[in-house]
Design an enzyme around this catalytic site. Structure first.
Site, mmCIF file in Angstrom:
data_model
loop_
_atom_site.group_PDB
_atom_site.id
_atom_site.type_symbol
_atom_site.label_atom_id
_atom_site.label_comp_id
_atom_site.label_asym_id
_atom_site.label_seq_id
_atom_site.Cartn_x
_atom_site.Cartn_y
_atom_site.Cartn_z
ATOM 1 N N PRO A 92 0.877 -1.380 0.100
ATOM 2 C CA PRO A 92 0.285 -0.299 -0.426
ATOM 3 C C PRO A 92 0.522 1.699 -0.319
ATOM 4 C CG PRO A 92 -0.956 -1.559 1.706
ATOM 5 C CD PRO A 92 0.276 -2.076 1.254
ATOM 6 N N GLU A 119 0.891 -8.043 8.218
ATOM 7 C CA GLU A 119 1.615 -6.400 7.550
ATOM 8 C C GLU A 119 2.478 -6.839 6.977
ATOM 9 O OE1 GLU A 119 -0.237 -4.474 9.643
ATOM 10 O OE2 GLU A 119 -1.182 -6.165 10.272
ATOM 11 N N ARG A 161 -2.000 -8.366 -21.454
ATOM 12 C CA ARG A 161 -2.859 -7.376 -22.349
ATOM 13 C C ARG A 161 -2.041 -6.650 -23.390
ATOM 14 N NH1 ARG A 161 -5.197 -2.806 -21.880
ATOM 15 N NH2 ARG A 161 -7.423 -3.080 -23.286
ATOM 16 N N ASP A 176 -8.207 3.055 -25.374
ATOM 17 C CA ASP A 176 -8.460 2.547 -24.223
ATOM 18 C C ASP A 176 -8.166 3.553 -23.047
ATOM 19 O OD1 ASP A 176 -8.210 -0.117 -24.090
ATOM 20 O OD2 ASP A 176 -6.487 -0.869 -23.546
HETATM 21 O O1 JDN Z 1 -0.948 -3.551 -2.088
HETATM 22 B B1 JDN Z 1 -1.875 -3.394 -0.868
HETATM 23 O O2 JDN Z 1 -2.808 -2.360 -0.745
HETATM 24 C C1 JDN Z 1 -1.011 -4.709 -0.688
HETATM 25 C C2 JDN Z 1 -1.574 -4.840 1.551
HETATM 26 C C3 JDN Z 1 -0.717 -5.872 2.319
HETATM 27 C C4 JDN Z 1 -0.078 -6.488 1.815
HETATM 28 C C5 JDN Z 1 0.492 -6.234 0.248
HETATM 29 C C6 JDN Z 1 -0.809 -5.059 -0.864
HETATM 30 N N1 JDN Z 1 0.699 -7.555 2.083
HETATM 31 C C7 JDN Z 1 0.146 -7.617 3.652
HETATM 32 C C8 JDN Z 1 -1.203 -6.400 3.634
#
Ligand code: JDN
Length: 238
Positions: A92, A119, A161, A176
């Site tokens: 994230p 996490e 794609r 697109d």
């Molecule tokens: O991209 B994400 O929201 C995302 C969340 C988590 C992750 C990898 C990516 N690993 C643990 C939570």
């Protein structure tokens, strides 16, 4: 193109064997390898996580199973004649994954996707492998998933794609949303038969046979839609 994906839920990636990406795999245009991280543990419980240093909630993925798994993939890819993979880690907190990123991934010969859970993965894994391959930490949007798998499905489909020969008609990329040939705007409305449907008509200009007029109308629709939903793409404020 070779794609390796590592996850503690390898079945999560099975949908990639359907539809467009599945066809590309069948045709040999994409060589997909899905790996179970737990196969690279050595304890009875196949442990992949532990408590975070510094305290706090949740668990962090142990670096060693990741290192053993990624090293085995690097060896396998080399034996397969590949060099310099790009290691994509969905997080994230990463750089935004965009259509430009998808285009860039589509040009690569070999990608490895590392799906975190809990996490996330001990940060030393990204640092360690940054000396062995190109590492990209990417986010598909401003929300938090429970793991990287759903993000990898998104990124692989968006990139696949665009691989030459995967989609029947390469010209269909031009329309697109976000495509460069569309000036980065959103795609406007589209219609098919019948001309009249439940009291709703197809915009007459589309039936005019005047290709230049149709192109102008589409551009105008595309601008309007972009102004309404994504003014940020027009360089204005959100
Ligand atoms: O991209 B994400 O929201 C995302 C969340 C988590 C992750 C990898 C990516 N690993 C643990 C939570």
């Amino acid at each position: 193109m070779r794609i390796d994906i590592v996850s503690v839920f390898p079945e999560y990636l099975e949908p990639l064997r359907l539809s467009l990406v599945g066809k590309a795999i069948e045709r040999g245009q994409i060589d997909l390898h899905v790996h179970d991280l737990r196969d690279f543990t050595s304890d009875k419980h196949r442990t992949v996580d532990d408590a975070p240093f510094g305290g706090g909630p949740g668990m962090v993925m142990l670096p060693e199973p990741w290192a053993l798994c990624l090293e085995s993939i690097l060896e396998s890819g080399k034996a397969d004649g590949r060099s310099k993979p790009t290691l994509v880690i969905p997080v994230p907190s990463g750089r935004q994954f965009t259509q430009r990123q998808a285009e860039d991934l589509a040009s690569l010969d070999w990608m490895i996707f590392a799906c975190g859970r809990y996490e996330g993965i001990d940060s030393r894994v990204a640092d360690y492998f940054a000396e062995r391959c190109e590492v990209r930490e990417l986010s598909i949007g401003d929300y938090v998933l429970a793991g990287g798998e759903a993000a990898v499905l998104v990124m692989v489909e968006a990139a696949a794609r665009l691989v030459p020969g995967v989609l029947g008609n390469p010209e269909s990329h031009n329309d697109d949303s976000f495509s460069e040939s569309n000036e980065g705007f959103l795609e406007g409305p589209i219609y098919t038969r019948p001309e009249q449907w439940r009291g709703l008509a197809v915009p007459p200009i589309l039936l005019s046979g005047d290709h230049a007029a149709v192109a102008n109308w589409r551009k105008e629709q595309s601008r309007e839609r972009t102004a309404k939903y994504r003014p940020d793409l027009l360089g204005g404020q959100e």
